[in-house]
Design an enzyme around this catalytic site. Sequence first.
Site, mmCIF file in Angstrom:
data_model
loop_
_atom_site.group_PDB
_atom_site.id
_atom_site.type_symbol
_atom_site.label_atom_id
_atom_site.label_comp_id
_atom_site.label_asym_id
_atom_site.label_seq_id
_atom_site.Cartn_x
_atom_site.Cartn_y
_atom_site.Cartn_z
ATOM 1 N N ASP A 13 112.791 19.839 -71.218
ATOM 2 C CA ASP A 13 111.734 20.835 -71.888
ATOM 3 C C ASP A 13 112.180 22.426 -71.155
ATOM 4 O OD1 ASP A 13 110.731 18.581 -72.940
ATOM 5 O OD2 ASP A 13 109.570 18.255 -71.228
ATOM 6 N N GLY A 15 113.872 24.312 -72.758
ATOM 7 C CA GLY A 15 114.510 25.507 -73.920
ATOM 8 C C GLY A 15 116.030 25.559 -73.851
ATOM 9 N N LYS A 16 116.380 24.238 -73.735
ATOM 10 C CA LYS A 16 117.694 24.169 -74.069
ATOM 11 C C LYS A 16 118.194 24.219 -75.153
ATOM 12 C CE LYS A 16 117.995 19.946 -71.926
ATOM 13 N NZ LYS A 16 116.493 20.013 -71.349
ATOM 14 N N LYS A 18 117.325 26.155 -77.975
ATOM 15 C CA LYS A 18 117.652 27.416 -78.326
ATOM 16 C C LYS A 18 118.739 28.074 -77.797
ATOM 17 C CE LYS A 18 115.621 32.101 -77.790
ATOM 18 N NZ LYS A 18 114.772 33.005 -77.384
ATOM 19 N N GLY A 40 113.967 16.238 -76.996
ATOM 20 C CA GLY A 40 113.344 16.843 -78.289
ATOM 21 C C GLY A 40 113.789 18.449 -77.930
ATOM 22 N N HIS A 41 114.834 18.939 -78.802
ATOM 23 C CA HIS A 41 115.121 20.230 -78.588
ATOM 24 C C HIS A 41 114.706 20.971 -79.880
ATOM 25 C CE1 HIS A 41 118.908 18.516 -76.100
ATOM 26 N NE2 HIS A 41 117.764 18.697 -75.488
ATOM 27 N N THR A 42 113.942 21.826 -79.514
ATOM 28 C CA THR A 42 113.185 22.762 -80.610
ATOM 29 C C THR A 42 113.873 24.010 -80.850
ATOM 30 O OG1 THR A 42 111.167 21.946 -79.894
ATOM 31 C CG2 THR A 42 111.118 23.776 -81.181
ATOM 32 N N ARG A 143 126.194 -5.178 -68.944
ATOM 33 C CA ARG A 143 127.468 -5.630 -70.099
ATOM 34 C C ARG A 143 126.839 -6.674 -71.138
ATOM 35 N NH1 ARG A 143 130.607 -7.048 -64.907
ATOM 36 N NH2 ARG A 143 128.488 -7.434 -64.190
ATOM 37 N N GLN A 224 117.487 16.335 -71.321
ATOM 38 C CA GLN A 224 116.698 16.295 -70.204
ATOM 39 C C GLN A 224 117.038 17.149 -69.029
ATOM 40 O OE1 GLN A 224 117.787 12.989 -71.468
ATOM 41 N NE2 GLN A 224 116.105 12.845 -72.649
ATOM 42 N N THR A 239 114.898 9.598 -65.789
ATOM 43 C CA THR A 239 115.592 8.764 -66.888
ATOM 44 C C THR A 239 116.777 7.878 -66.495
ATOM 45 O OG1 THR A 239 115.927 9.007 -69.259
ATOM 46 C CG2 THR A 239 116.870 10.601 -67.904
ATOM 47 N N ARG A 303 102.754 14.545 -75.611
ATOM 48 C CA ARG A 303 101.753 14.408 -74.212
ATOM 49 C C ARG A 303 101.603 16.015 -73.633
ATOM 50 N NH1 ARG A 303 104.981 10.146 -70.750
ATOM 51 N NH2 ARG A 303 106.640 11.111 -71.635
ATOM 52 N N PRO A 304 100.542 16.332 -73.021
ATOM 53 C CA PRO A 304 100.419 17.715 -72.501
ATOM 54 C C PRO A 304 101.158 17.418 -71.151
ATOM 55 C CG PRO A 304 98.388 16.298 -72.308
ATOM 56 C CD PRO A 304 99.141 15.413 -72.998
ATOM 57 N N SER A 413 114.838 34.832 -71.645
ATOM 58 C CA SER A 413 114.437 34.473 -73.105
ATOM 59 C C SER A 413 112.953 34.738 -72.987
ATOM 60 C CB SER A 413 114.695 32.997 -73.382
ATOM 61 O OG SER A 413 113.905 32.632 -74.594
HETATM 62 P P1 IMP Z 1 112.596 7.657 -70.590
HETATM 63 O O1 IMP Z 1 113.796 8.808 -70.408
HETATM 64 O O2 IMP Z 1 111.747 7.470 -71.972
HETATM 65 O O3 IMP Z 1 112.923 6.244 -69.770
HETATM 66 O O4 IMP Z 1 111.500 8.298 -69.238
HETATM 67 C C1 IMP Z 1 111.685 8.438 -68.217
HETATM 68 C C2 IMP Z 1 111.108 9.752 -67.573
HETATM 69 O O5 IMP Z 1 111.754 11.002 -68.230
HETATM 70 C C3 IMP Z 1 109.663 9.897 -68.238
HETATM 71 O O6 IMP Z 1 109.039 10.728 -67.182
HETATM 72 C C4 IMP Z 1 109.786 10.891 -69.421
HETATM 73 O O7 IMP Z 1 108.615 11.624 -69.648
HETATM 74 C C5 IMP Z 1 110.984 11.748 -68.972
HETATM 75 N N1 IMP Z 1 111.590 12.364 -70.129
HETATM 76 C C6 IMP Z 1 112.554 11.664 -70.878
HETATM 77 N N2 IMP Z 1 112.896 12.473 -71.723
HETATM 78 C C7 IMP Z 1 112.676 13.676 -71.390
HETATM 79 C C8 IMP Z 1 112.516 15.079 -72.214
HETATM 80 O O8 IMP Z 1 113.421 15.448 -73.139
HETATM 81 N N3 IMP Z 1 111.772 15.935 -71.764
HETATM 82 C C9 IMP Z 1 111.009 15.681 -70.721
HETATM 83 N N4 IMP Z 1 110.841 14.683 -70.089
HETATM 84 C C10 IMP Z 1 111.661 13.506 -70.467
#
Ligand code: IMP
Length: 433
Positions: A13, A15-16, A18, A40-42, A143, A224, A239, A303-304, A413
């Site tokens: 998150d 800001g990649k 943009k 989620g890239h905005t 596998r 991420q 992740t 989520r906050p 930015s």
């Molecule tokens: P997963 O990737 O859904 O397995 O989540 C593993 C961890 O990575 C959790 O803490 C998620 O909130 C975090 N996470 C996964 N993708 C993102 C992202 O795009 N932005 C921020 N946190 C992420």
Amino acid sequence: MPSTAIIGLQWGDEGKGKVIDCLAAEADLVVRYAGGNNAGHTVVVDGEKYVLHLIPGGILHDHALNLIGRGVVVNLEHLAQEVDGLLSRGVPVLDRLRLDSRCHLIFPFHLHLDRLAETWKGEGRIGTTGRGIGPAYADRVARTGIRLGDVLNEKHFETRLQAALAEKNAMISKVYGQEPESHDRLFEESRALARRFQPLVVDGGEWVREQYGQGKKVLFEGAQGSMLDLDAGTYPFVTSSWTGTWGIAGGTGMPPKHLDRALGVAKAYCTRVGEGPMLTELLDATGERLRKQGNEYGATTGRPRRCGWFDAVAARYAVELNGLDGLVLSNLDVLSGFEEIRVAVAYRWEDRETRSFPVEVGSDPAWEPVWKTFPGWQEDITGARSFSELPSTTQDYLRFLEAELHVPIQRVSVGPSRDQMFVGENGQQDLWA
Ligand code: IMP
């Protein structure tokens, strides 16, 4: 410079979206190499907001081709929704998108198992996005995964799915006591979706190598952040993929020596969603204020986000790990109005102090930040279009970060729009030069 990577330096998150969108304006090919629809890239274009989860950010440019590389785990149902959403807004996605046939797929049982495992872990949960990312990557390593190319071969898919479902359904019903999943529905739906995307399926590695060989500009799009990386991050609160520059070769099929430049994106403060250590987190009114001013709610799950001051220890670690050539500092405008601003420059634990990111930060919460405090600025900086238009206190903050991280700030930015970004004091005008 024919190839550049954009990497998240924090916990995602940053800001990649943009930055990728801006660089994609001149790229020929934009390639995602890791993660899935947990990202989620905005991007805001002409006041219109687009949130991309799986599709690379070059999709909004008419000249760029986009590849979902083999390191990405793909939920075909989600992909179809994202494609249809863009089509309905007039973006000719199908002309601009390619999918690597080696991409592993996320099936409904992966989502189911992701959520069940989180509930099972209780207090020890990771706080995943619930999108089946971890279970799909686990199958790849075990596998037992199923790739896009596998689904396109009817007989092969039948065998792979039967084997996978036998194991997954045993787990779902015998360990978790839940209803098993139906083979027939899954088989038919997956085949129909895969056939829809068949014209877009390529050997991604071969394609990227070819394009690069022809001198095309290739942009690798990170998802991420480095601190969420499977190996480098705050394990186990990470992740399940390689999020940094080290993930690019494995996740695309492009040899590592062809990565010519890497830029890291970091917010001017820190955020994190999900569980796990974040030493600069502010659980007070200041943290709440950062969340409000930065509108810090997840683009994928809503989520906050947890908020705190900039962590230079973690950022320095990520700069070094990725071998970065430059930094893009995002959301600087969010810091306007604070009396003072802090940065963690080291961590302290009893009489020990370190400027290196400690391996055990994930398991031992006794480390505390050592702060450096700066005077804040009251001016609204969203209208600034050059470094010289920033208040002197803001400039001092940027100069300090540059010195602390040993990397030039290429771009700053100050808002969500494409035009709210300018060259840093020591940045270069043309990032592709
Ligand atoms: P997963 O990737 O859904 O397995 O989540 C593993 C961890 O990575 C959790 O803490 C998620 O909130 C975090 N996470 C996964 N993708 C993102 C992202 O795009 N932005 C921020 N946190 C992420």
